[in-house]
Design a protein around this motif. Structure first.
Motif, PDB file in Angstrom:
ATOM      1  N   TYR A 188       0.922  11.604   3.076  1.00  0.00           N
ATOM      2  CA  TYR A 188       1.723  11.869   1.947  1.00  0.00           C
ATOM      3  C   TYR A 188       1.074  12.665   1.078  1.00  0.00           C
ATOM      4  CZ  TYR A 188       3.877  10.515  -2.474  1.00  0.00           C
ATOM      5  OH  TYR A 188       4.479  10.393  -3.631  1.00  0.00           O
ATOM      6  N   GLU A 189      -0.284  12.539   1.002  1.00  0.00           N
ATOM      7  CA  GLU A 189      -0.929  13.469   0.035  1.00  0.00           C
ATOM      8  C   GLU A 189      -0.979  14.973   0.673  1.00  0.00           C
ATOM      9  OE1 GLU A 189      -4.935  11.792   0.338  1.00  0.00           O
ATOM     10  OE2 GLU A 189      -4.196  10.039  -0.897  1.00  0.00           O
TER      11      GLU A 189
ATOM     12  N   THR B 141       0.907  -1.402  -0.011  1.00  0.00           N
ATOM     13  CA  THR B 141       0.115  -0.056  -0.069  1.00  0.00           C
ATOM     14  C   THR B 141       0.779   1.213   0.062  1.00  0.00           C
ATOM     15  OG1 THR B 141      -1.798  -1.133   1.365  1.00  0.00           O
ATOM     16  CG2 THR B 141      -1.770   1.142   1.010  1.00  0.00           C
TER      17      THR B 141
ATOM     18  N   ALA C 244      -1.283   7.495   3.989  1.00  0.00           N
ATOM     19  CA  ALA C 244      -1.922   8.138   2.937  1.00  0.00           C
ATOM     20  C   ALA C 244      -1.975   9.589   2.969  1.00  0.00           C
ATOM     21  CB  ALA C 244      -3.060   7.350   2.423  1.00  0.00           C
TER      22      ALA C 244
ATOM     23  N   LYS D  62      -2.156   2.709   7.453  1.00  0.00           N
ATOM     24  CA  LYS D  62      -2.234   2.886   6.090  1.00  0.00           C
ATOM     25  C   LYS D  62      -2.836   4.041   5.710  1.00  0.00           C
ATOM     26  CE  LYS D  62      -3.848  -0.982   5.093  1.00  0.00           C
ATOM     27  NZ  LYS D  62      -4.563  -2.157   4.201  1.00  0.00           N
ATOM     28  N   ASP D  63      -4.163   4.644   6.490  1.00  0.00           N
ATOM     29  CA  ASP D  63      -5.075   5.663   6.159  1.00  0.00           C
ATOM     30  C   ASP D  63      -4.173   6.909   6.743  1.00  0.00           C
ATOM     31  OD1 ASP D  63      -7.237   4.178   5.649  1.00  0.00           O
ATOM     32  OD2 ASP D  63      -8.102   4.252   7.458  1.00  0.00           O
TER      33      ASP D  63
ATOM     34  N   ARG E 137       2.342   2.011  -3.312  1.00  0.00           N
ATOM     35  CA  ARG E 137       1.075   2.270  -4.168  1.00  0.00           C
ATOM     36  C   ARG E 137       0.867   3.902  -4.008  1.00  0.00           C
ATOM     37  NH1 ARG E 137      -2.303  -1.627  -3.540  1.00  0.00           N
ATOM     38  NH2 ARG E 137      -3.539  -0.610  -2.053  1.00  0.00           N
ATOM     39  N   ILE E 138       0.767   4.194  -2.776  1.00  0.00           N
ATOM     40  CA  ILE E 138       0.657   5.879  -2.267  1.00  0.00           C
ATOM     41  C   ILE E 138       1.586   6.528  -2.924  1.00  0.00           C
ATOM     42  CG2 ILE E 138       0.625   7.226  -0.174  1.00  0.00           C
ATOM     43  CD1 ILE E 138      -0.611   4.887   1.413  1.00  0.00           C
TER      44      ILE E 138
END
Length: 309
Positions: A301-302, A27, A298, A294-295, A30-31
């Motif tokens: 990162y964003e 994951t 993400a 993971k949340d 992918r992020i």
């Protein structure tokens, strides 16, 4: 140019290592994370005989209970990923036999297609040194030097020969070889450690403890590199021990990278302005489970990329 971003893999008690490490690694790649990291904590003394980092009276955090072996953890991430670098930050080198460590790192790099980064250190736990039985705590610096020497020899061309205090390799074929020269990164929190880094390693692995402190250390390291005539640039990978909270932390005692995503991004922007190459987030220790990790990863990162960092 945007900085490189990495993420620590799940190693705390709340995770199912066999399931969650490949899942989080896949994951994270992918992020957009460009590197994945593990650390080493070989045991958890109970009762504690020594304070955290050797500081008297400072308790070890519960997340240090049952930390899985770092290279096994990285191995679980190899086939789940294709591009992300796989690094140790840090692996306590003197707890390992130099030849076997060099062989394991070389094999892992071959298996991953050249993605291993060897972040090595000397550690601080007397209990870990006693349990490992490989080297005395007093000789940890000399042992780290020999580990580096053995790694360079084993990863180099055959036949390999080496004559040291701990390892002796008569002319031998040692394979598989790394897919490419494995970069060795070291901490540098003293003049002696900085000198070792400048003379013998590809990069520096500091901890983000505040902009002023990090900037001062980076300037000292650059000055030392110039003084010692180092021609190649020093790669920098900064560990960010983030303490994420869903809501903003508004206490006067807020430490760097403590708070919500906006506060973490604000702190990262200030640290990145120093001119360092890469930062990786340690978020796994305080997440409830792999899904929360993971949340949050993400979201962080964003937000970093949206801020143009």
């Amino acid at each position: 140019m945007a900085i490189r971003l990495g993420l620590s893999l799940p190693q705390a008690q709340q995770y199912d290592i066999g399931r969650d490490v490949p899942d989080v690694a896949r994951t994270a790649e992918r992020i957009g994370y460009e590197s994945l990291w593990v650390y080493e904590r070989a045991l958890f003394p109970e009762p504690q005989t020594q304070g955290l980092y050797g500081i008297e009276g400072l308790p070890w955090p519960d997340e240090y209970r049952g930390v899985p072996e770092p290279l096994v953890t990285l191995t679980l991430a190899v086939t789940a990923t294709e591009r992300a670098e796989l690094g140790t930050s840090v692996l306590v080198a003197p707890l390992h036999g130099p030849f076997q460590l060099a062989k394991a790192l070389g094999t892992l790099d071959a298996a991953s297609g050249g993605r291993v980064v060897a972040g090595l250190g000397t550690g601080w736990s007397l209990d870990e040194y006693a349990a490992a039985g490989e080297a005395s705590f007093e000789e940890r610096g000399r042992v780290l030097d020999e580990v580096i020497d053995v790694c360079r020899a084993v990863w180099g061309p055959d036949p390999v020969t080496y004559e040291g205090r701990l390892a002796k390799i008569a002319s031998a074929v040692v394979a598989p070889k790394p897919a490419r020269p494995i970069p060795i990164l070291l901490p540098g929190n003293s003049k002696k450690a900085m000198t070792r880094l400048v003379d013998r390693a590809e990069g520096w692995m500091p901890i983000a403890m505040g902009v002023e402190q990090l900037d001062t250390q980076w300037r000292q390291l650059q000055d030392l590199a110039a003084e010692r005539g180092r021609a190649t640039p020093i790669r920098t990978v900064v560990r960010v021990n983030a303490r994420y909270t869903p809501k903003a932390y508004d206490g006067a005692d807020r430490s760097p990278f403590q708070g919500n995503v906006a506060q973490i991004v604000e702190d990262l922007a200030a640290h990145a302005a120093i001119g360092l190459d890469e930062f990786f987030f340690e978020l796994q220790g305080h997440a409830r489970d792999a899904q929360e990790l993971k949340d949050v990863a993400a979201e962080v990162y964003e937000a970093v990329r949206a801020a143009g960092i």
